[in-house]
Design a protein around this motif. Structure first.
Motif, mmCIF file in Angstrom:
data_model
loop_
_atom_site.group_PDB
_atom_site.id
_atom_site.type_symbol
_atom_site.label_atom_id
_atom_site.label_comp_id
_atom_site.label_asym_id
_atom_site.label_seq_id
_atom_site.Cartn_x
_atom_site.Cartn_y
_atom_site.Cartn_z
ATOM 1 N N PHE A 5 0.845 -1.193 0.000
ATOM 2 C CA PHE A 5 0.000 0.000 0.000
ATOM 3 C C PHE A 5 0.887 1.253 0.000
ATOM 4 O O PHE A 5 0.629 2.209 -0.735
ATOM 5 N N ALA A 6 1.944 1.248 0.792
ATOM 6 C CA ALA A 6 2.859 2.395 0.872
ATOM 7 C C ALA A 6 3.544 2.660 -0.462
ATOM 8 O O ALA A 6 3.736 3.817 -0.843
ATOM 9 N N SER A 57 -17.585 -1.353 -0.253
ATOM 10 C CA SER A 57 -16.358 -0.608 0.044
ATOM 11 C C SER A 57 -15.107 -1.263 -0.538
ATOM 12 O O SER A 57 -14.027 -0.689 -0.491
ATOM 13 N N ARG A 58 -15.255 -2.433 -1.123
ATOM 14 C CA ARG A 58 -14.100 -3.132 -1.701
ATOM 15 C C ARG A 58 -13.649 -2.431 -2.976
ATOM 16 O O ARG A 58 -14.445 -2.176 -3.882
ATOM 17 N N VAL A 59 -12.352 -2.115 -3.039
ATOM 18 C CA VAL A 59 -11.741 -1.524 -4.231
ATOM 19 C C VAL A 59 -10.363 -2.153 -4.411
ATOM 20 O O VAL A 59 -9.869 -2.836 -3.517
ATOM 21 N N ILE A 75 -3.618 -4.135 -5.721
ATOM 22 C CA ILE A 75 -3.789 -4.664 -4.362
ATOM 23 C C ILE A 75 -5.215 -4.369 -3.904
ATOM 24 O O ILE A 75 -5.861 -3.446 -4.384
ATOM 25 N N GLU A 76 -5.689 -5.159 -2.966
ATOM 26 C CA GLU A 76 -7.013 -4.953 -2.387
ATOM 27 C C GLU A 76 -6.957 -3.787 -1.399
ATOM 28 O O GLU A 76 -5.970 -3.599 -0.690
ATOM 29 N N ALA A 126 -6.531 -3.148 2.676
ATOM 30 C CA ALA A 126 -7.422 -4.208 3.144
ATOM 31 C C ALA A 126 -6.677 -5.049 4.166
ATOM 32 O O ALA A 126 -5.464 -5.256 4.051
ATOM 33 N N GLU A 127 -7.388 -5.525 5.127
ATOM 34 C CA GLU A 127 -6.748 -6.335 6.179
ATOM 35 C C GLU A 127 -6.885 -7.803 5.925
ATOM 36 O O GLU A 127 -7.639 -8.297 5.228
#
Length: 127
Positions: A5-6, A57-59, A75-76, A126-127
């Motif tokens: 994500f970063a 909310s999923r992207v 990535i999710e 996403a977790e």
């Protein structure tokens, strides 16, 4: 190997993919500015991406070029529509992240009613 994500957050353009009710992907290139552990995006409240995010909310997020052509693996992530009271903070983050071009964008967007007609999106991993 999928980017983090970063790593995606450092890209000038992100490919934000939202999903229809039947699961079809709808990709859109966007600007995003980091705000702690999330990315902020400004968009029209009446846009289809906002309607789809309100449904799910999923992207997914991927690095892309200005035309939305992906440059890597997606990535999710999770998206949330922010309250209009947060628009000022989102505009400030975009202006800071994109320098003079971001500030010019902000001026013209606000002149066209952006504070009234736009909403911010918060994107998190996403977790």
């Amino acid at each position: 190997m999928a980017p983090t994500f970063a790593e995606i957050a450092k890209s000038d353009y992100l490919l934000l993919t939202t999903f229809t009710k039947d699961g079809r992907p709808k990709p859109t290139p966007v600007w995003a500015a980091a705000d702690g552990e999330r990315l902020l995006v400004i968009t029209q409240e009446s846009s289809w991406k906002v309607k789809r995010i309100r449904n799910t909310s999923r992207v997914t997020l991927a690095v892309c070029d200005v035309r939305g052509r992906p440059k890597g693996e997606a990535i999710e992530a999770v998206a949330a529509v922010l309250d209009k009271a947060d628009n000022g903070a989102v505009y400030a983050a975009i202006g800071k992240r994109y320098g003079i071009i971001g500030r010019v964008f902000n001026v013209f967007s606000k002149l066209r009613g952006g504070m009234r007609n736009n909403v911010g999106l918060a994107l998190t991993a996403a977790e």
